[in-house]
Scaffold this motif. Structure first.
Motif, PDB file in Angstrom:
ATOM      1  N   TYR A   1      55.839   0.000  25.322  1.00 35.61           N
ATOM      2  CA  TYR A   1      56.005  -1.125  25.996  1.00 35.61           C
ATOM      3  C   TYR A   1      57.369  -2.070  25.655  1.00 35.61           C
ATOM      4  O   TYR A   1      58.155  -2.203  26.653  1.00 35.61           O
ATOM      5  CB  TYR A   1      54.933  -1.444  25.790  1.00 35.61           C
ATOM      6  CG  TYR A   1      54.331  -2.151  27.666  1.00 35.61           C
ATOM      7  CD1 TYR A   1      54.854  -1.299  29.104  1.00 35.61           C
ATOM      8  CD2 TYR A   1      53.833  -3.152  27.170  1.00 35.61           C
ATOM      9  CE1 TYR A   1      54.714  -2.414  29.911  1.00 35.61           C
ATOM     10  CE2 TYR A   1      54.456  -4.581  28.388  1.00 35.61           C
ATOM     11  CZ  TYR A   1      54.846  -4.018  29.574  1.00 35.61           C
ATOM     12  OH  TYR A   1      54.222  -4.722  30.877  1.00 35.61           O
ATOM     13  N   ALA A  56      53.957  -0.897  33.457  1.00 36.48           N
ATOM     14  CA  ALA A  56      53.209  -0.871  32.946  1.00 36.48           C
ATOM     15  C   ALA A  56      53.203   0.449  31.881  1.00 36.48           C
ATOM     16  O   ALA A  56      53.945   0.845  31.167  1.00 36.48           O
ATOM     17  CB  ALA A  56      52.896  -0.123  34.591  1.00 36.48           C
ATOM     18  N   ALA A  81      48.243  -0.451  33.492  1.00 36.78           N
ATOM     19  CA  ALA A  81      48.628  -2.199  33.476  1.00 36.78           C
ATOM     20  C   ALA A  81      49.688  -2.862  33.660  1.00 36.78           C
ATOM     21  O   ALA A  81      50.216  -1.826  32.799  1.00 36.78           O
ATOM     22  CB  ALA A  81      47.501  -2.909  33.088  1.00 36.78           C
ATOM     23  N   GLY A  82      50.572  -3.524  34.155  1.00 36.65           N
ATOM     24  CA  GLY A  82      52.203  -3.412  34.411  1.00 36.65           C
ATOM     25  C   GLY A  82      51.806  -5.615  34.589  1.00 36.65           C
ATOM     26  O   GLY A  82      51.351  -6.108  34.644  1.00 36.65           O
ATOM     27  N   CYS A  83      53.457  -5.076  34.032  1.00 29.27           N
ATOM     28  CA  CYS A  83      53.535  -6.630  34.334  1.00 29.27           C
ATOM     29  C   CYS A  83      55.830  -7.051  34.940  1.00 29.27           C
ATOM     30  O   CYS A  83      56.039  -6.121  34.470  1.00 29.27           O
ATOM     31  CB  CYS A  83      54.543  -7.117  32.815  1.00 29.27           C
ATOM     32  SG  CYS A  83      52.292  -7.715  31.878  1.00 29.27           S
ATOM     33  N   THR A 133      49.140  -7.167  29.552  1.00 26.84           N
ATOM     34  CA  THR A 133      48.647  -6.047  30.182  1.00 26.84           C
ATOM     35  C   THR A 133      46.970  -5.793  29.473  1.00 26.84           C
ATOM     36  O   THR A 133      46.347  -5.240  29.887  1.00 26.84           O
ATOM     37  CB  THR A 133      49.405  -4.814  29.361  1.00 26.84           C
ATOM     38  OG1 THR A 133      49.702  -4.885  28.160  1.00 26.84           O
ATOM     39  CG2 THR A 133      50.938  -4.913  29.684  1.00 26.84           C
TER      40      THR A 133
END
Ligand SMILES: C=C(O[C@H]1C=CC=C(C(=O)O)[C@@H]1O)C(=O)O
Length: 424
Positions: free
Chosen positions: A168, A190, A394-396, A411
């Protein structure tokens, strides 16, 4: 226009006595829930399931629903949002997803809103409903009384999914590099966590814990997609259109002073305000063509949730073209809060860098009524349950100034609602 092949649904909504707890009414294994601050609807059984895939999944759903609703025979003795004919919906994020998008019309709906409590029965014309000697009122009171106690908590050991923490960070760094090289302005990346749900778990326990822990969020359960989202994609009620745009996040501080400091730092962070502005602009652009008097606050406010602070902007307008809430989600999805900007470049980069299918994570989730009104959130802070397997997402938002380690931390905070509820 009504398609002669469309099945004709017969719908009865009846007021009932107090149904203060909604979740105990729905199924243990396949709950249908839409709830915020104790107000909402739960579904029992499936009268009809409509499935959609591909590029046109949202517009196809809007057309199919319009036709189904036009042919329905509805008797509604309560008349508040969520009464009469409704469908719960959950849509895949990507047009390339192998996950189907669904509209599910339950057989029975139990709801409460503004001090009103009701039961809706939905069936096909010609199908009998056993209403007992007291008629519809008796059948509705019986449905309102029919609950099963919520089962014991169950635990899930989550492991890294197809996108590890290290991978990630590399992908966020690659996103930053491409943004700085001018390929695009923002991308939302994500990662996933995977686990197994013990056999015979009462899934409603998970839903209940989310609803209790995040009462200001939309707690939802639709076709195994379960979560608590703070982000209203769009709600349509009697011509009033609202949306809550979120983008820009920081952890809650330890103690009141640090917490206040965290909120102020978020409100004044150029990086987070840039990330936020892309998301607001994408929503405004999509809603403009369907509304008049569209207004967004000049400056975002900070929204406090138990696990984090978000930058938030509320948007309001008046529907000007008779669009349904499904038409609006078709216009809005995907916003820059979950894709990036410009949208086509962001989607291409997500396809390129994310090693998994998002399924319904970051897609629209909510409900629609016969008149097209409805409430839709973006499916965030969620997990998809599938035959004992569970995947959380979950993402950003990534912009030029993003730091991979910080995004990874973010996250972790965004996974908390799901992980805390399932760690028992
Ligand atoms: C993509 C997610 O959050 C979005 C919504 C709010 C804040 C976000 C952010 O600060 O990056 C994201 O845009 C997620 O929770 O998985």
């Amino acid at each position: 226009m009504t398609n002669p092949d469309t099945p004709r649904l017969v719908v009865d909504t009846t007021p009932v006595g107090d149904v203060s707890l909604l979740i105990p009414h729905t199924s243990e294994s396949e709950p249908l829930v839409w709830l915020r601050k104790g107000t909402g609807i739960v579904g029992i059984g499936e009268a009809l399931r409509l499935e959609f895939t591909g590029e046109t999944r949202l517009t196809d759903a809007a057309a199919a629903w319009r036709s189904l609703a036009a042919s329905a025979r509805v008797s509604d003795r309560v008349g508040v949002p969520g009464t009469g004919l409704i469908a719960f919906g959950a849509f895949a994020f990507s047009s390339l997803s192998t996950t189907t998008s669904v509209l599910i019309v339950p057989r029975t709906v139990v709801g409460r809103r503004s001090g009103r409590h009701w039961v809706t029965h939905i069936r096909f014309e010609g199908d009998e409903l056993d209403t007992g000697r007291g008629g519809m009122l008796e059948a509705s009171e019986a449905a309102a009384a029919e609950t099963t106690p919520i089962g014991e908590p169950f635990g899930v050991d989550f492991l890294e999914g197809q996108e590890s923490a290290d991978s990630y960070k590399l992908h966020v760094a690659e996103g930053v590099r491409r943004i700085r090289a001018g390929e695009l302005e923002k991308v939302v990346l994500a990662r996933d966590l995977v686990g197994s749900v013990p056999a015979d778990s009462d899934v409603r326990r998970f839903v209940t814990d989310l609803a209790q822990g995040y009462p200001d969020c939309w707690t939802y359960a639709v076709d195994g997609l379960i979560g608590s989202s703070p982000e209203t994609l769009v709600s349509v009620t009697d011509g009033a259109v609202t949306a809550r745009v979120l983008a820009g996040t920081t952890a809650r501080g330890d103690g009141p002073e640090a917490d206040e400091h965290a909120s102020v730092a978020l409100a004044t962070s150029q990086k987070d305000n840039d990330e936020h502005e892309f998301a607001v602009q994408s929503v405004v652009r999509s809603l403009e063509m369907h509304t008049s008097h569209l207004a967004a606050s000049e400056v975002p406010f900070t929204l406090k949730l138990p696990n984090l602070w978000h930058l938030a902007t509320d948007i309001e307008g008046v529907l000007s073209d008779g669009a349904s809430s499904l038409d609006l989600i078709a216009a809005l999805h995907p916003t820059a809060a979950v894709a990036g900007a410009p949208t086509p470049d962001a989607i291409a980069m997500i396809d390129d860098l994310e090693p998994f299918d998002r399924g319904r994570y970051a897609g629209p989730v909510g409900w629609v009524g016969a008149d097209g009104d409805g409430e839709w959130a973006i499916a965030l802070r969620c997990a998809q349950l599938d035959d004992g397997a569970i995947t959380a997402y979950a993402g950003c938002g990534v912009v030029g100034e993003s730091v991979p380690e910080n995004e990874l931390m973010e996250t972790r905070i965004k996974f908390r609602p799901v992980i805390d509820a399932l760690e028992g």
